[in-house]
Structure formats: C-alpha cells, structure tokens
Design an enzyme around this catalytic site. Structure first.
Site, PDB file in Angstrom:
ATOM      1  CB  THR A 345      -0.937   0.077   1.398  1.00 19.47           C
ATOM      2  OG1 THR A 345      -1.776   1.059   1.064  1.00 19.47           O
ATOM      3  CG2 THR A 345      -0.128  -0.065   2.595  1.00 19.47           C
ATOM      4  CG  HIS A 397       4.557 -11.158  16.814  1.00 21.99           C
ATOM      5  ND1 HIS A 397       5.727 -12.088  16.648  1.00 21.99           N
ATOM      6  CD2 HIS A 397       5.268 -10.289  17.941  1.00 21.99           C
ATOM      7  CE1 HIS A 397       6.775 -11.741  17.458  1.00 21.99           C
ATOM      8  NE2 HIS A 397       6.601 -10.655  17.902  1.00 21.99           N
TER       9      HIS A 397
END
Length: 426
Positions: A345, A397
């Site tokens: 992006t 994560h």
C-alpha cells in the site's frame, strides 16, 4: 416455473444487496440475459438467468440482502413476451365499464409509464449503486443530475447536490411518497436539534471494510516494524531509462515495479510472510500474487497482480495501471480481487510520511510505502541530502517473529539501494 438464484461469487463472498432489477415481472428473459445488478462486499456483479421465459415474480426487492444460493426471482419457462400486455388488459376493460371513475384510472395508467421511464433512464446513466439508491429515495431522475466526474459517472455527492438545489423541477408526486424514508433518517438523535449534522448510511462495501479491519485487529497478533530506504539509486536508474522505457513498453517506469520486485525477493528469503494461517496449520504459498491497494470513491480495494515473480518491470507497471483504472471505474471483477498472498500500500501518493498499515486478512504481511522526502543523511564521513522514504511492515506475530520481520525489511532496503540485485534475485 424455474428459480433464479444467487450464484457462487467468490470464496469470501456469501451475500450481497440487490442494487437494481434490470428485468421486471412480465418481461421476457432469454437464457444468459442479465436480470439484476448485485452489490457485493468487493464489486458489483450482474446476475443472469439460466432459463428462457417470462419473469413472473421478484422474490426480493432492491436494497434487500440476499445469500448465495437464495432464490430471488421466478421465471415461467412456458411464458412468452406477450405476457406483459395481458397484465394490462383488465385495466382497459375496467376503464370502459366505469367511465365515471376515469380520474382514478388515469394515475394507474401513468404509473407504469413513470416506472418505465425511470427504469430506462437508470440503465442509460452510469451511476454507482449507492447513487442509484439515493436517487430513488429522493425521487430524483438520474438523467437530470449534473455530473462532476469526467467519465460521466453519477456519484452520491452529485445526487446530494441535486437534491439540495433551490429549484428542483423533478416529479412533485415523488416528494410526499419519499417523505417517510427521509424522516426515518432524520429521526437520528444527533439531528433533532442540529441541522448542521448529516447522517449518511454506510455502503455495503464501507461496512465490510470497517468490519474486516476491526476483525483483523481482534484476531491477529499484529505488529509493525519500520525502516528507511535511500532511493537515490532507483531514482537515478529511472531518470536514465524512463524515456526509452516509455518508447519501448508504452508505459511509464514507476516506483511500484521496483518495490514489487524487491518484495518478491524478500518473500523468497522469508517465506512465512507469504503464508496464511488456517486453524492450527500454516499454508506456505510458493507463488507470488501481490495485492496493490487502490483508493476509490467507494473505499479501498486491493486488486491482485498474478504471478508477479514471472513478470517483467513493464508487465508489472502495465498490470498495476490497468487494475487501478478498472478500480476507479468500478470495473473490477471478482477474479481481480481474490487470492492475493501479500499486499503493498502506498500512502505516499497522498503525502503520508509514516503510518502503520493494517493486514489484509488472511494475509500475514503488508508493506506500507510513504512519501519521498529529501533529508540530510550521513554517508560515510559526509552529510548529504538524499531522497528518503520510510517503510512500514505490519505482520502477524503468530507466525512471523520480529527477527524475520526486520530481516524482511532490511532485504527490501538493500535491494532498493542496490537495484542491480533486483535483476539477480530471479
């Protein structure tokens, strides 16, 4: 009798809203002919009939939410195009039998004409589903709406402007009929004593974007790490080759092809960032379908560059350019949006200096690019002004550790600061 059902659209789409019926009860329908426009979370699609006959009944109205597999219309396969005139015959006989009630009969005759006119104008005018719906609620003829878009597309703001115009010669009969709908919106507590506040219903697409972004933040262990990159080498390379590149490939050499190539090189070194979590399993993907976020008037969409690792710089630039044009013209298909493995992006196009991009589920990584700023940088023992860009990598994560995330960003930084590596990474 045969049913027209909402077909399978895409893996992640289970429902949609009926934006507009293209065929009305009594209309003749050919097999393969479009009968309605459906607004989904990602794109608008036109649904066809699998049967030839007469559309005898709508099972859902415009604005209704319908599920995949749900029956939405009935087609009489034994019917013909002559079915529509038969429906009007009783009105003619009734008018002859009771001439005294001619005044009552007149509105009944004009109603279909008005509907036909509205249907005709709706099909001729290019407008977003949200604009069509608002126009119907406010009783506005889309053909009379001034358009600001250079492509001639009527948008919500155009309809709002037309509704607020001082002189509105639109059909006066529509105003009283639509008054109840307007009152329902105006009933919001914030509008009771303050006419400076406007309440606008979120489009289906905007609602979906909001829901998914919140869902990602609640389900993924999202973390963002940052780095900066000196784009001197990339800019010097572009300046040397931009003219010949355009002549040869008929497309400009932008930054996105460099970043896409660098991302692919980094993904090959750190494959978990190109993976996906399904339950207790990790799906490692050995292909590189890179999503490129594009901002449109109706929200952010992420079309996908397929097999980007097999494409040249020119092919990537052309692919991204074509997808961006389709996105802004609301012409993307479901195949353009599904199945990406990683997303890039570029908030720098709007002047963003730094941001923390949100994951595009079920992907586990997204790279945020930002605006290029000339800043003083230590180069050896010297201070030089260099074109610098901050990079941000948001990752899940749960499967990507900090060491891998930092290594991924450093790999991108190294390849962009020495772009010859992009030709060697394969």
């Amino acid at each position: 009798m045969a049913e027209v059902k909402v077909p399978e659209l895409a893996e992640s789409i289970s429902e949609g809203s009926i934006a507009q019926w293209l065929k009305q009860p009594g209309d003749h329908v050919e097999k393969g002919e479009y009968v309605l426009e459906l607004e989904t979370d990602k794109v608008n699609v036109e649904i066809i009939s699998d049967y030839t006959g007469t559309l005898s009944e709508h099972l859902a109205e415009e604005g209704d939410t319908v599920q995949v597999g749900q029956a939405i219309a009935i087609v009489d396969e034994n019917g013909s195009a002559a079915a529509a005139p038969k429906a009007e015959a009783p009105k003619v006989e009734e008018a002859k039998a009771e001439p005294v009630k001619a005044e009552q009969a007149a509105p009944a005759k004009e109603a279909p004409k008005a509907e036909a006119k509205e249907s005709s104008s709706t099909q001729q005018v290019i407008a977003s589903p949200a604009a069509r719906k608002l126009a119907r609620e406010k009783g506005i003829d889309l053909t009379q709406v001034p358009v600001a878009d250079p492509l001639g597309r009527v948008r919500v703001q155009d309809v709002e402007a037309a509704s607020n115009a001082p002189a509105a010669p639109a059909a006066p009969e529509a105003a009283p009929k639509q008054a109840p709908a307007a009152k329902k919106q105006a009933a919001a507590p914030v509008e009771v004593n303050d006419d400076r506040i406007e309440v606008v219903k979120m489009t289906r697409r905007r609602q979906t974007i909001a829901k998914r972004l919140v869902q990602v933040q609640s389900e993924a262990a999202m973390l963002t790490t940052f780095n900066e990159v000196d784009l001197s080498a990339v800019m010097e390379l572009r300046n040397r080759h931009k003219d010949s590149f355009v002549k040869t490939n008929d497309v400009k050499l932008g930054f996105m092809s460099f970043f896409t190539k660098a991302v692919i090189g980094a993904l090959k070194k750190y494959p978990l960032l190109n993976a996906e979590i399904q339950g207790d399993h990790i799906l490692k993907k050995n292909f590189y379908d890179i999503g490129v976020a594009v901002s449109t008037d109706e929200g952010l969409v992420v079309p996908v560059v397929r097999d980007a690792d097999r494409k040249s710089f020119a092919e990537i630039e052309k692919n991204i350019s074509d997808l961006a044009v389709k996105a802004r013209n609301n012409k993307l298909g479901l195949s353009d949006l599904s199945g990406g493995t990683f997303t890039i992006t570029n908030g720098g196009t709007f002047g963003s200096l730094l941001s923390t991009p949100i994951l595009n589920a079920p992907q586990v990584g997204i790279l945020g690019m930002h605006t290029i700023k000339t800043r003083p940088i230590a180069v050896g023992d010297q201070i030089e002004n260099r074109p610098m860009m901050y990079l941000a990598l948001s990752y899940d994560h749960r499967i990507v550790d900090g060491k891998e995330a930092v290594g991924f960003l450093v790999a991108i930084k190294d390849m962009l600061e020495d772009p010859e590596q992009l030709l060697l990474q394969g």
